[in-house]
Design an enzyme around this catalytic site. Structure first.
Site, PDB file in Angstrom:
ATOM      1  N   ARG B  29      -8.428   5.943  -1.509  1.00 17.96           N
ATOM      2  CA  ARG B  29      -7.460   6.011  -0.412  1.00 17.96           C
ATOM      3  C   ARG B  29      -6.066   6.302  -0.970  1.00 17.96           C
ATOM      4  NH1 ARG B  29      -4.503   1.913  -1.541  1.00 17.96           N
ATOM      5  NH2 ARG B  29      -5.419   0.001  -2.310  1.00 17.96           N
ATOM      6  N   THR B  34      -3.305  -3.005  -3.794  1.00 19.16           N
ATOM      7  CA  THR B  34      -3.198  -4.117  -2.866  1.00 19.16           C
ATOM      8  C   THR B  34      -4.291  -5.125  -3.181  1.00 19.16           C
ATOM      9  OG1 THR B  34      -2.853  -4.773  -0.572  1.00 19.16           O
ATOM     10  CG2 THR B  34      -4.669  -3.229  -0.994  1.00 19.16           C
ATOM     11  N   TYR B  35      -4.250  -6.223  -2.441  1.00 23.63           N
ATOM     12  CA  TYR B  35      -5.253  -7.254  -2.617  1.00 23.63           C
ATOM     13  C   TYR B  35      -6.016  -7.421  -1.307  1.00 23.63           C
ATOM     14  CZ  TYR B  35      -7.077 -12.011  -2.322  1.00 23.63           C
ATOM     15  OH  TYR B  35      -7.876 -13.079  -2.099  1.00 23.63           O
ATOM     16  N   ALA B  96      -1.042  -3.984   5.325  1.00 24.50           N
ATOM     17  CA  ALA B  96      -0.970  -2.836   4.425  1.00 24.50           C
ATOM     18  C   ALA B  96      -1.832  -1.713   4.996  1.00 24.50           C
ATOM     19  CB  ALA B  96      -1.474  -3.232   3.044  1.00 24.50           C
ATOM     20  N   ILE B  97      -1.440  -0.483   4.697  1.00 25.88           N
ATOM     21  CA  ILE B  97      -2.196   0.665   5.204  1.00 25.88           C
ATOM     22  C   ILE B  97      -2.435   1.642   4.068  1.00 25.88           C
ATOM     23  CG2 ILE B  97      -2.029   2.709   6.704  1.00 25.88           C
ATOM     24  CD1 ILE B  97      -0.692   0.982   8.770  1.00 25.88           C
ATOM     25  N   PHE B 110      -6.436  -0.309   7.495  1.00 26.92           N
ATOM     26  CA  PHE B 110      -5.378  -1.308   7.346  1.00 26.92           C
ATOM     27  C   PHE B 110      -5.975  -2.657   6.981  1.00 26.92           C
ATOM     28  CE2 PHE B 110      -6.630  -1.539  11.811  1.00 26.92           C
ATOM     29  CZ  PHE B 110      -6.776  -2.910  12.007  1.00 26.92           C
ATOM     30  N   CYS B 127       1.566  -2.529  -3.152  1.00 27.05           N
ATOM     31  CA  CYS B 127       1.995  -1.185  -2.775  1.00 27.05           C
ATOM     32  C   CYS B 127       3.154  -0.681  -3.631  1.00 27.05           C
ATOM     33  CB  CYS B 127       2.375  -1.107  -1.303  1.00 27.05           C
ATOM     34  SG  CYS B 127       1.005  -1.528  -0.251  1.00 27.05           S
TER      35      CYS B 127
END
Lengths: 449, 167
Positions: B29, B34-35, B96-97, B110, B127
């Site tokens: 992606r 991120t987590y 987050a996205i 997301f 991010c």
């Protein structure tokens, strides 16, 4: 050779970052097979190959960001099956997401007339050929105007995002072009008119040659560009303020050693606990609110021949933006401690820079502070933020040799500048006010953590 | 870690992460690191953008709107931060996205923090941004996960003008 271009993945998108080539030069690629990946705003997109063949050349390397329709690579159609009949295809055919009419399915050609098995030719370029030679996308309005005025858009300099030609660019170009009456020799003008469905009467004004002769290819000595709305507002407000108030600036030297030591001691802990750094600014604002309470006339404004005293102490903080300045307001600043003030400063400043402030967050200020010290200035004479009557400027805090009880000591010293409106505030009061701020800072006793 | 991830945003080596019980994966992606973990609602729409708008940025803005609208129903004011995709509150980033698109079909999506253990975010620079991460619980909203899911589904239907069915 087929040019592979950076596709436009949406209306507002003017550029993309090429993140990964999925093929190496010399690799065979099928039409519609993923060829490279691009990234725009947290979206990763696989771009299919516009044609079958061999990837002949990579023009744009991984990691580079380029405008849409930029050629990123070239495909040699030589080897693949069925490259034969496609020579007549229009050259730079963007891959799948081509700027076609809404709802069309560009990936699969509907006309089944094409030879079976042979990969279909790339989708035809849109009709407006006059317009296609320019870089960047064009709005329907610009296309229409260009058609109506018979403008060769490759001559118009685009100033929009990614070099895009805007309506204003076109209007400016049209304005700079002589009108039909002024057109000197129509014969000379006829030379470069592009063929197209244009009314013949419009052809004559294409007299770009009437411009003065170029001066050995040098750039012009001046450049004119309109002010942004923000710049116009700032210009208006600054001149208005200078016209309105009787600006006087007084400067006090402040020994910040106590505050500097305290800050040094706790800033790591604050960073860890609250996630932001600690600057001198919240200390100065805290001290200023104490002084504003003691001298309410500094927290006032003038209306004709009346003095308006404000109950609330709302402190504006000047935030430098890339091309301007904005003064968001910490409401009831006197009710916040140093950490609360620092949090507000960080929040307002970051949202000011990302243009996320609400309109009410830049209103109702009763006093302002500007921190030019963060840019290295020692002291300056700020302009009052109307309709307020005073603004405090905080200079850089630096270590200096200072005489303390007939000995030389190293102290952290900074200058506080107060610009006040002499219509309402006299020098003595201004200095009492600034003296109060100085005294709070020099004798700092409040717990911060 | 997304395609545009910078290794320096991973603050702990994989061994240390493993000891903390975190598995580290590279994915295709967009976005940085991120987590994901318990207490998070992960939305993974597989959506053909040709049926909506052929616009990847509009899609991301739409996903943000889905989360913002859903949060509004729980009294949380979510907002966009220019240049930092995701959904933000005054206390930090709450969703987050990161999206992948192939032939106009979306994947990934997301991750909304409902009552995520935020300590895990300390192992990364989420991010690649310095701002803190938050959750609905941190903002004082104690709510059942199912309720949030239902709100997200309703809001997805509205934003993208789709009819939602349970499969």
């Amino acid at each position: 050779m087929i040019d592979v271009v950076m596709p436009q993945m949406g209306e507002s998108i003017v550029e993309g970052t090429l993140t990964k080539w999925l093929k190496k030069p010399g690799d065979h690629v099928e039409r519609d097979e993923p060829l490279f990946e691009i990234s725009t705003d947290k979206v990763d997109t696989e771009i299919p190959s516009p044609a079958a063949g061999t990837l002949a050349e990579i023009v744009i390397e991984e990691g580079k960001t380029v405008g849409i329709n930029t050629v990123v690579g070239r495909i040699n159609e030589g080897d693949g099956a069925g490259a034969a009949g496609s020579a007549a295809a229009p050259a730079p055919a963007p891959p799948q997401p081509s700027p076609q009419a809404d709802g069309a399915e560009p990936s699969r050609p509907e006309p089944a007339a094409a030879a079976p098995q042979a990969p279909p030719p790339p989708p035809p370029a849109p009709a407006a050929t006059v317009v296609e030679e320019t870089a960047g996308p064009l709005s329907p309005l610009v296309r229409k105007m260009a058609r109506e005025h018979n403008v060769d858009l490759s001559r118009v300099k685009g100033t929009g995002a990614g070099g895009r030609i805007t309506k204003q660019d076109l209007e400016a170009y049209l304005a700079s072009r002589p009108g039909p009456a002024a057109g000197a020799s129509p014969s000379a003008a006829m030379t470069t008119v592009p063929p197209g469905p244009t009314p013949p009467r419009e052809v004559a004004p294409q007299a770009r040659e009437v411009q003065p002769p170029p001066i050995r290819g040098e750039a012009p000595a001046t450049r004119v560009e309109p002010m942004s709305i923000m710049r116009q507002k700032i210009a208006e407000h600054m001149a208005f303020s200078k016209r309105t108030s009787a600006h006087v600036t007084t400067v006090h030297k402040v020994d910040m050693t106590r505050v500097a030591k305290l800050r040094e001691r706790i800033k790591g802990q604050i960073q860890a606990q609250y996630g932001f750094g600690l600057t001198f600014l919240p200390f100065v604002i805290r001290a200023a609110t104490a002084a504003l309470r003691q001298y309410p006339v500094v927290n006032a404004s003038i209306d004709g021949t009346n003095i308006i005293y404000h109950r609330d102490i709302n402190v504006g903080i000047a935030v430098a933006l890339e091309n301007g300045l904005i003064v968001p307001v910490i409401r009831n600043a006197d009710e916040k401690n140093v950490i609360g003030l620092q949090r507000s400063i960080v929040d307002l400043a970051s949202r000011a820079r990302s243009r996320q402030l609400r309109p009410d967050e830049v209103q109702a200020g009763t006093f302002s502070v500007t921190n030019f010290g963060s840019f290295g200035s020692v002291f300056a004479t700020p302009v009052i933020n109307q309709p307020q009557v005073a603004i405090m400027g905080v200079g850089a805090v630096e270590k200096e040799p200072v005489v303390v009880e007939d000995a030389i000591a190293i102290r952290s010293v900074g200058y506080l500048a107060l610009t006040f409106d002499h219509r309402l505030i006299d020098g003595a009061l201004a200095d009492q006010f600034t003296g109060k701020v100085k005294s709070v800072l020099e004798n700092w006793s409040e717990e911060v953590l | 870690m997304g395609r545009n991830g910078r290794p320096e945003n991973l603050l702990a080596p994989p061994e240390l992460l493993a000891r903390a019980g975190i598995a580290f994966h590279h994915t295709d992606r967009g976005g940085d690191v991120t987590y994901h973990g318990p207490g998070q609602i992960v939305g993974y729409p597989i959506f053909d953008l040709r049926e909506w708008k052929r616009d990847v940025v509009a899609y991301v803005r739409g996903l943000e709107q889905v989360v913002i609208d859903a949060l509004a129903g729980f009294g949380i004011e979510g907002a966009r931060l220019k240049g930092a995709t995701g959904v933000w509150t005054r206390e930090g980033k709450i969703a987050a996205i990161g999206v992948h698109i192939s032939r106009w079909v979306t994947s990934h999506g997301f991750a909304l923090n409902v009552d995520t253990e935020l300590d895990y975010f300390r192992y990364i620079v989420p991010c690649g941004l310095k701002q803190p991460v938050t959750s609905m619980r941190m903002l004082g909203c104690m709510v059942a996960r199912d309720q949030v899911i239902r709100a997200l589904i309703r809001s997805f239907a509205r934003v993208f003008e789709r009819k939602m069915e349970t499969l």
